[in-house]
Design a protein around this motif. Structure first.
Motif, PDB file in Angstrom:
ATOM      1  N   ALA A  55       0.841  -1.194   0.000  1.00 58.53           N
ATOM      2  CA  ALA A  55       0.000   0.000   0.000  1.00 58.53           C
ATOM      3  C   ALA A  55       0.876   1.245   0.000  1.00 58.53           C
ATOM      4  N   VAL A  97     -14.522  -2.244   0.367  1.00 59.68           N
ATOM      5  CA  VAL A  97     -13.216  -2.630   0.850  1.00 59.68           C
ATOM      6  C   VAL A  97     -12.877  -1.857   2.118  1.00 59.68           C
ATOM      7  N   VAL A 109      -1.909   0.774  -4.668  1.00 57.83           N
ATOM      8  CA  VAL A 109      -1.458  -0.528  -4.181  1.00 57.83           C
ATOM      9  C   VAL A 109      -0.725  -1.249  -5.303  1.00 57.83           C
ATOM     10  N   LYS A 130     -11.828  -7.254  -5.562  1.00 62.14           N
ATOM     11  CA  LYS A 130     -11.060  -6.373  -4.682  1.00 62.14           C
ATOM     12  C   LYS A 130     -10.299  -5.331  -5.498  1.00 62.14           C
ATOM     13  N   THR A 131      -9.666  -5.762  -6.597  1.00 58.23           N
ATOM     14  CA  THR A 131      -8.910  -4.837  -7.428  1.00 58.23           C
ATOM     15  C   THR A 131      -9.826  -3.797  -8.073  1.00 58.23           C
ATOM     16  N   PHE A 134     -10.753  -1.233  -5.489  1.00 57.98           N
ATOM     17  CA  PHE A 134      -9.689  -0.246  -5.306  1.00 57.98           C
ATOM     18  C   PHE A 134      -9.833   0.863  -6.350  1.00 57.98           C
ATOM     19  N   SER A 137     -12.674   3.141  -5.928  1.00 56.03           N
ATOM     20  CA  SER A 137     -12.502   4.007  -4.758  1.00 56.03           C
ATOM     21  C   SER A 137     -11.471   5.106  -4.999  1.00 56.03           C
ATOM     22  N   ILE A 139      -8.295   4.524  -5.903  1.00 57.84           N
ATOM     23  CA  ILE A 139      -6.964   4.016  -5.560  1.00 57.84           C
ATOM     24  C   ILE A 139      -6.336   3.418  -6.813  1.00 57.84           C
ATOM     25  N   VAL A 141      -3.738   1.165  -9.031  1.00 61.29           N
ATOM     26  CA  VAL A 141      -3.319  -0.215  -8.807  1.00 61.29           C
ATOM     27  C   VAL A 141      -2.273  -0.619  -9.841  1.00 61.29           C
ATOM     28  N   SER A 185      -6.627   5.288 -11.844  1.00 56.82           N
ATOM     29  CA  SER A 185      -8.014   5.452 -11.443  1.00 56.82           C
ATOM     30  C   SER A 185      -8.424   6.903 -11.644  1.00 56.82           C
TER      31      SER A 185
END
Length: 248
Positions: A55, A97, A109, A130-131, A134, A137, A139, A141, A185
């Motif tokens: 992270a 998440v 991440v 999950k990815t 992320f 949200s 985030i 990746v 993102s």
């Protein structure tokens, strides 16, 4: 250092290497690879079958040019393939998440795929969702998959993830069936895709810290360091395809 063929050895040996490589990535990023105020932390498992993620967190509420300085200001990213979408799928799931933020707000991440992430439909679905969460949200990746597609992800892990936002064809170039992808993102999601084969050097893909800033991820140098400090028996097993269990 060329990527090794990790399919020749038991999953547990890659798990050991995976742990070392993640730590080396965190060390390299924290030794000046990230701007001031940004830290790389190994997050503990986020689910029963998920590997650890690296992270990237920031203490301040916002990331902008004054804080990021010149470290993250680089030419536009270059990759073998680039895909874009502004589709807002998954937005309703953005809060699913739950992550412990030890040093601040999570920016990005790094996920290194393990065989266990793809060994059944449930584990693949968990990893993909999950990815996608992320990304939904905000985030960023970066995903590295050093294993070939399975019956559960026949076109590779990138297509499984990208299909959560927009379904479009994806095929590996001839001779390549591994992959590393950096996802930006935001209102427009962008995938910078590097198809790979064992024997290739790892690309230092961009790790986005905001929609305008990124750092080069030292995938190649940290892979090399983790490999050099791996036990001789592990390296011999990977290079020969003969595991210690089979030899005995």
């Amino acid at each position: 250092m060329p990527i090794h063929d990790w399919t020749k050895v038991p999953e547990g040996l890659f798990h050991h290497f995976h742990q070392d490589w993640t730590i080396e990535l965190a060390r390299a990023l924290n030794r000046g690879g990230l701007p001031e105020g940004v830290a790389a932390l190994v997050e503990q498992r986020l689910g029963p079958r998920e590997g650890d993620v690296l992270a990237i967190e920031h203490r301040a509420a916002r990331v902008g040019p004054p804080e990021m300085g010149g470290v993250a200001t680089l030419p536009p990213p270059v990759a073998q393939m680039v895909r874009r979408t502004d589709c807002g799928f998954y937005a309703e799931r953005a809060n699913r998440v739950v992550i412990k933020h030890h040093l601040g707000r999570m920016l990005a991440v790094i996920e290194i795929v393990s065989p266990g992430n793809k060994d059944c439909r449930a584990s693949l679905r968990e990893f993909v969702e999950k990815t996608a969460d992320f990304l939904a949200s905000g985030i960023h990746v970066l995903v590295v998959d050093l294993f070939p597609p399975t019956a559960r992800d026949p076109c590779g892990i990138h297509k499984a993830i990208w299909d959560q936002f927009i379904e479009e064809p994806f095929t590996f170039p001839h001779g390549k069936d591994r992959i590393a992808v950096s996802y930006l993102s935001g209102a427009e999601r962008v995938a910078y895709i590097e198809p790979l084969a064992f024997g290739d050097d790892l690309p230092n893909l961009p790790l986005f810290l905001s929609s305008d800033f990124y750092v080069a991820t030292p995938l190649e140098s940290t892979y090399r360091t983790a490999w050099e400090f791996s036990p001789l028996a592990l390296r011999t097993a990977v290079e020969t395809g003969i595991s210690p269990e089979a030899e005995s």
